[in-house]
Design an enzyme around this catalytic site. Structure first.
Site, mmCIF file in Angstrom:
data_model
loop_
_atom_site.group_PDB
_atom_site.id
_atom_site.type_symbol
_atom_site.label_atom_id
_atom_site.label_comp_id
_atom_site.label_asym_id
_atom_site.label_seq_id
_atom_site.Cartn_x
_atom_site.Cartn_y
_atom_site.Cartn_z
ATOM 1 N N SER A 128 6.408 -5.986 -3.551
ATOM 2 C CA SER A 128 7.491 -6.866 -3.103
ATOM 3 C C SER A 128 7.170 -8.312 -3.497
ATOM 4 O O SER A 128 8.067 -9.169 -3.519
ATOM 5 C CB SER A 128 7.685 -6.764 -1.582
ATOM 6 O OG SER A 128 6.438 -6.896 -0.922
ATOM 7 N N LYS A 139 -1.626 1.966 -2.765
ATOM 8 C CA LYS A 139 -0.393 2.664 -2.364
ATOM 9 C C LYS A 139 0.399 3.014 -3.615
ATOM 10 O O LYS A 139 0.539 2.192 -4.524
ATOM 11 C CB LYS A 139 0.426 1.795 -1.412
ATOM 12 C CG LYS A 139 1.751 2.456 -1.014
ATOM 13 C CD LYS A 139 2.373 1.819 0.205
ATOM 14 C CE LYS A 139 3.077 0.503 -0.069
ATOM 15 N NZ LYS A 139 4.183 0.600 -1.050
ATOM 16 N N GLU A 179 4.096 5.095 -4.920
ATOM 17 C CA GLU A 179 5.391 5.641 -4.505
ATOM 18 C C GLU A 179 5.593 7.012 -5.153
ATOM 19 O O GLU A 179 5.283 7.187 -6.338
ATOM 20 C CB GLU A 179 6.522 4.702 -4.942
ATOM 21 C CG GLU A 179 6.451 3.342 -4.271
ATOM 22 C CD GLU A 179 7.585 2.412 -4.690
ATOM 23 O OE1 GLU A 179 8.526 2.870 -5.381
ATOM 24 O OE2 GLU A 179 7.535 1.227 -4.326
ATOM 25 N N GLU A 218 10.106 4.738 4.153
ATOM 26 C CA GLU A 218 11.018 3.581 4.059
ATOM 27 C C GLU A 218 12.466 4.047 3.945
ATOM 28 O O GLU A 218 12.786 4.973 3.176
ATOM 29 C CB GLU A 218 10.655 2.734 2.823
ATOM 30 C CG GLU A 218 11.613 1.548 2.638
ATOM 31 C CD GLU A 218 11.125 0.503 1.650
ATOM 32 O OE1 GLU A 218 10.013 0.637 1.105
ATOM 33 O OE2 GLU A 218 11.889 -0.471 1.441
HETATM 34 O O1 KIV Z 1 5.955 -3.736 -1.586
HETATM 35 C C1 KIV Z 1 6.022 -3.727 -0.341
HETATM 36 O O2 KIV Z 1 6.025 -4.762 0.329
HETATM 37 C C2 KIV Z 1 6.120 -2.430 0.312
HETATM 38 C C3 KIV Z 1 6.451 -2.416 1.771
HETATM 39 C C4 KIV Z 1 7.883 -2.684 1.957
HETATM 40 C C5 KIV Z 1 6.046 -1.155 2.435
HETATM 41 O O3 KIV Z 1 5.954 -1.421 -0.306
#
Ligand code: KIV
Length: 278
Positions: A48, A116, A118, A185
């Protein structure tokens, strides 16, 4: 609240005890210090970053170099929270070798303690390879922003029984592959509840209702620093942008009027050189 260093094991214990997990994003040193001082359990250097800091319309343009640069700055400010960094778009989708190399950069060069990714069953090979290499993996299902074009925009996912069933199967497969936590999400609260009940690892929701084991928000959203997008699931705990603008206007007005800098912000106003130099 536990004040010891948060690890992936801490999160599992919190889930077992029914203690809610908190996660917020940070992209630079001062924000990381503030989030850590606030006692938040997990700090996410989210992709983000692309939208709230770099001014892109989606997360898709974010590069590995962007993530490494910002993750390094965040790592310098974190003492207690678990530090998780996103693998950005196309840094892990092509091959598990890419996933390993790029996650390795985040851990080795940048100070991340977990990554993380996706996606569901299509990324299982990469998840297994990362876990085997000793890198903890957080999953992310539902509204996955890197699939912006496939979703046709940012839309709530898993609204049909078929999609909800697919999401549950993805979640179970990710858990078997070794993830330590799962972000859910933009999905109906009832679907998130079903996934949370099914999994032993903690779920962390954003726009996924109250039944997850924890909650995450983008810090710039919850502080009201970023006001371009305003999804229903964001609660604004402050109006930081407004506060900043008011302070900046005060500075502008005081400089124009001569009220700033005053004697308390100046050095040697009465220095002899001052009277002769005019
Ligand atoms: O990129 C991000 O900030 C995220 C969150 C919204 C979980 O993946």
């Amino acid at each position: 609240m536990a004040r010891d260093k948060v690890t992936v094991r801490t999160l599992r214990r919190m889930e077992e005890r029914g203690e809610k997990i908190t996660m917020l994003t940070a992209y630079d040193y001062p924000m990381a210090r503030a989030v850590d001082d606030a006692g938040i359990d997990v700090i996410l250097v989210g992709d983000s970053l692309g939208m709230v800091v770099l001014g892109h319309p989606t997360t898709l343009p974010v590069t590995m170099d962007d993530m490494v640069h910002h993750c390094k700055a965040v790592a310098r400010g974190v003492l207690r929270a678990l530090l998780v960094a996103d693998l950005p778009f196309m840094s892990y989708q092509v091959s598990r070798e890419d996933a390993l190399r790029n996650a390795g950069r985040l851990v080795k060069e940048s100070g991340a303690e977990a990554v993380k990714l996706e996606g569901g069953r299509e990324i299982l090979g990469s998840v297994e390879a990362l876990v085997a290499a000793g890198i903890p993996v957080m999953g992310h299902l539902g509204l996955t922003p890197q699939a912006y074009h496939r979703m046709g925009g940012y839309r709530v996912q898993a609204r049909t029984a078929e999609e909800a069933d697919r999401l549950l199967k993805d979640a179970v497969a990710l858990e078997r592959a070794g993830i330590f936590a799962l972000v859910l999400e933009g999905i109906p609260a009832a679907v998130a509840r079903g996934v949370t009940r099914e999994l032993a690892v903690p779920t962390i929701g954003i726009g996924a209702g109250p039944f997850c084991d924890g909650q995450v928000l983008v810090t710039h959203d919850m502080l009201g620093l970023q006001t371009d997008l305003s999804p229903k699931f964001v609660k604004r705990y402050a109006q930081a942008r407004q506060l900043f603008i008011e302070a900046m206007r005060c500075f502008r007005d005081e400089v124009r009027s001569g009220a700033f800098p005053g004697p308390e912000h100046s050095y040697d106003l009465d220095h002899p050189a001052a009277s002769t130099s005019g």
